[in-house]
Motif scaffolding. Structure first.
Motif, PDB file in Angstrom:
ATOM      1  N   SER A  16      24.394  49.941  47.224  1.00  9.24           N
ATOM      2  CA  SER A  16      24.289  48.124  48.094  1.00  9.24           C
ATOM      3  C   SER A  16      25.426  47.693  48.304  1.00  9.24           C
ATOM      4  N   VAL A  17      25.839  47.870  46.388  1.00  8.95           N
ATOM      5  CA  VAL A  17      27.846  46.595  46.280  1.00  8.95           C
ATOM      6  C   VAL A  17      28.281  47.743  47.026  1.00  8.95           C
ATOM      7  N   LEU A  18      28.596  48.368  47.136  1.00  6.69           N
ATOM      8  CA  LEU A  18      29.767  49.664  47.648  1.00  6.69           C
ATOM      9  C   LEU A  18      29.573  49.511  48.870  1.00  6.69           C
ATOM     10  N   GLU A  19      28.610  49.133  49.753  1.00  8.34           N
ATOM     11  CA  GLU A  19      28.145  48.789  51.223  1.00  8.34           C
ATOM     12  C   GLU A  19      28.915  47.801  51.283  1.00  8.34           C
ATOM     13  N   ARG A  20      28.379  46.929  50.449  1.00  8.54           N
ATOM     14  CA  ARG A  20      29.274  45.121  51.114  1.00  8.54           C
ATOM     15  C   ARG A  20      31.219  45.997  50.621  1.00  8.54           C
ATOM     16  N   PHE A  21      31.324  46.819  50.241  1.00  7.94           N
ATOM     17  CA  PHE A  21      32.697  46.875  49.905  1.00  7.94           C
ATOM     18  C   PHE A  21      34.028  46.367  50.864  1.00  7.94           C
ATOM     19  N   PRO A  22      34.348  45.439  51.420  1.00 10.82           N
ATOM     20  CA  PRO A  22      35.655  45.264  52.951  1.00 10.82           C
ATOM     21  C   PRO A  22      35.670  47.268  52.970  1.00 10.82           C
ATOM     22  N   ALA A  23      36.288  47.245  54.528  1.00 13.37           N
ATOM     23  CA  ALA A  23      36.692  48.622  54.721  1.00 13.37           C
ATOM     24  C   ALA A  23      38.630  48.540  54.564  1.00 13.37           C
ATOM     25  N   GLN A  24      38.815  50.113  54.101  1.00 14.93           N
ATOM     26  CA  GLN A  24      40.437  49.566  53.961  1.00 14.93           C
ATOM     27  C   GLN A  24      41.180  48.947  55.314  1.00 14.93           C
ATOM     28  N   ARG A  25      42.438  48.427  55.488  1.00 16.06           N
ATOM     29  CA  ARG A  25      43.086  47.828  56.018  1.00 16.06           C
ATOM     30  C   ARG A  25      43.440  49.290  56.587  1.00 16.06           C
ATOM     31  N   ILE A  26      44.474  50.152  55.521  1.00 15.56           N
ATOM     32  CA  ILE A  26      45.272  51.304  56.169  1.00 15.56           C
ATOM     33  C   ILE A  26      43.961  53.151  56.269  1.00 15.56           C
ATOM     34  N   ARG A  27      44.308  53.618  57.272  1.00 17.64           N
ATOM     35  CA  ARG A  27      43.375  54.834  57.319  1.00 17.64           C
ATOM     36  C   ARG A  27      43.470  55.663  56.472  1.00 17.64           C
ATOM     37  N   HIS A  28      43.255  56.842  55.842  1.00 11.47           N
ATOM     38  CA  HIS A  28      43.651  57.102  54.715  1.00 11.47           C
ATOM     39  C   HIS A  28      42.041  58.821  55.045  1.00 11.47           C
ATOM     40  N   SER A 107      33.428  42.285  40.335  1.00  8.71           N
ATOM     41  CA  SER A 107      34.733  41.781  40.443  1.00  8.71           C
ATOM     42  C   SER A 107      36.009  41.540  41.736  1.00  8.71           C
ATOM     43  N   LEU A 108      35.872  42.639  41.443  1.00  9.06           N
ATOM     44  CA  LEU A 108      37.114  43.106  42.654  1.00  9.06           C
ATOM     45  C   LEU A 108      36.898  42.430  43.919  1.00  9.06           C
ATOM     46  N   SER A 110      34.509  40.254  44.717  1.00 10.83           N
ATOM     47  CA  SER A 110      35.009  38.577  44.802  1.00 10.83           C
ATOM     48  C   SER A 110      36.109  38.188  44.906  1.00 10.83           C
ATOM     49  N   ASN A 111      36.766  38.851  44.428  1.00 11.34           N
ATOM     50  CA  ASN A 111      38.746  38.513  44.350  1.00 11.34           C
ATOM     51  C   ASN A 111      39.001  37.821  43.004  1.00 11.34           C
ATOM     52  N   LYS A 112      37.817  38.378  41.998  1.00 10.33           N
ATOM     53  CA  LYS A 112      38.271  37.822  40.184  1.00 10.33           C
ATOM     54  C   LYS A 112      39.895  37.454  40.216  1.00 10.33           C
ATOM     55  N   TYR A 113      40.251  38.324  39.828  1.00 13.52           N
ATOM     56  CA  TYR A 113      41.528  38.711  39.457  1.00 13.52           C
ATOM     57  C   TYR A 113      42.671  38.029  40.061  1.00 13.52           C
ATOM     58  N   LYS A 114      42.446  38.577  41.753  1.00 10.59           N
ATOM     59  CA  LYS A 114      43.447  37.409  42.361  1.00 10.59           C
ATOM     60  C   LYS A 114      43.432  36.255  41.909  1.00 10.59           C
ATOM     61  N   ASN A 115      41.966  35.376  41.552  1.00 11.38           N
ATOM     62  CA  ASN A 115      42.604  34.279  42.130  1.00 11.38           C
ATOM     63  C   ASN A 115      42.447  34.001  40.273  1.00 11.38           C
ATOM     64  N   TYR A 116      41.951  34.575  39.026  1.00 10.64           N
ATOM     65  CA  TYR A 116      42.474  34.548  37.754  1.00 10.64           C
ATOM     66  C   TYR A 116      43.960  34.038  37.996  1.00 10.64           C
ATOM     67  N   TYR A 117      44.548  35.213  37.778  1.00  3.93           N
ATOM     68  CA  TYR A 117      46.424  35.460  37.613  1.00  3.93           C
ATOM     69  C   TYR A 117      47.224  34.661  38.968  1.00  3.93           C
ATOM     70  N   ASP A 118      46.947  34.310  40.325  1.00  2.00           N
ATOM     71  CA  ASP A 118      46.983  34.127  40.422  1.00  2.00           C
ATOM     72  C   ASP A 118      49.188  33.129  41.067  1.00  2.00           C
ATOM     73  N   VAL A 119      49.739  33.798  41.829  1.00  2.00           N
ATOM     74  CA  VAL A 119      50.827  33.783  41.838  1.00  2.00           C
ATOM     75  C   VAL A 119      51.688  32.719  43.106  1.00  2.00           C
TER      76      VAL A 119
END
Length: 159
Positions: A16-28, A107-108, A110-119
Motif C-alpha cells: 500500500s505504501v508502494l502504491e502511493r509512491f509517485p510515478a517516475q518522470r523518465i520511462r525506464h 521518509s522518501l 514525505s520528502n523528509k531528507y529533501k526538506n532536512y538538507y535543503d539547499v
C-alpha cells in the motif's frame, strides 16, 4: 499471530505504501515501483497482475522451478547453472526488514531528507548560468525543445 502471518501483513502494508509512491518522470525498461509491488504482492499472498495476458513473462518462481527441476535445462553448462542459482534472489524476509523498508519509503514519499538538507538558490541557480537546471528539466519533461543552433550557442557562450 504467527511470524509468517505478521510478515504477510507487513508486506500488504508495504504494497500500500508502494502504491502511493509517485510515478517516475523518465520511462525506464523496468520501473522500481512496479517491480517492488510485484515482489511484495507475492510475499503478501496477493494476486500479481501481469497486465495484459498476451505479454506474460516468467515469474521468479517459474525460473527457479526450471533450474531446480533438471540437471541442465536449456542446454546450460553446470557452472553457468550454479551462477544463475546464486544470482536468483531469495525472498526470506523478516518482519523487521519489511518494517525498515516501510519506514524508508515513508521518509522518501514525505520528502523528509529533501526538506532536512535543503539547499538554497545558490546551487539551484548558479550565478554563471542561472537557467541551467531549468533548461535540463524542461528538456526532460519535453516542454521546450532546444534547436541545434541554440544548443551550440549555449555551449560556446555558456548561456
Amino acid at each position: 499471530m504467527s511470524s509468517s502471518q505478521a510478515v504477510r501483513d507487513a508486506a500488504k502494508q508495504l504494497v500500500s505504501v508502494l502504491e502511493r509512491f509517485p510515478a517516475q518522470r523518465i520511462r525506464h525498461i523496468v520501473s522500481f515501483k512496479d517491480s517492488q509491488i510485484e515482489r511484495f504482492k507475492r510475499v503478501a499472498g496477493l494476486s500479481v497482475d501481469g497486465g495484459s495476458g498476451n505479454n506474460k513473462k516468467a515469474s521468479i518462481e517459474e525460473i527457479k522451478d526450471i533450474i531446480n527441476r533438471t540437471s541442465g535445462p536449456l542446454g546450460l553448462q553446470k557452472d553457468l547453472l550454479k551462477k544463475m542459482q546464486a544470482a536468483l534472489p531469495d525472498d526470506e524476509l523478516s518482519l523487521q526488514s519489511i518494517e525498515e523498508q516501510i519506514k524508508a519509503l515513508n521518509s522518501l514519499t514525505s520528502n523528509k531528507y529533501k526538506n532536512y538538507y535543503d539547499v538554497g538558490d545558490k546551487l539551484y541557480k548558479p550565478a554563471g548560468n542561472p537557467q541551467y537546471y531549468q533548461r535540463i528539466l524542461d528538456e526532460i519533461e519535453g516542454k521546450k525543445k532546444e534547436t541545434f543552433m541554440s544548443a551550440f550557442r549555449t555551449v560556446v557562450f555558456g548561456k
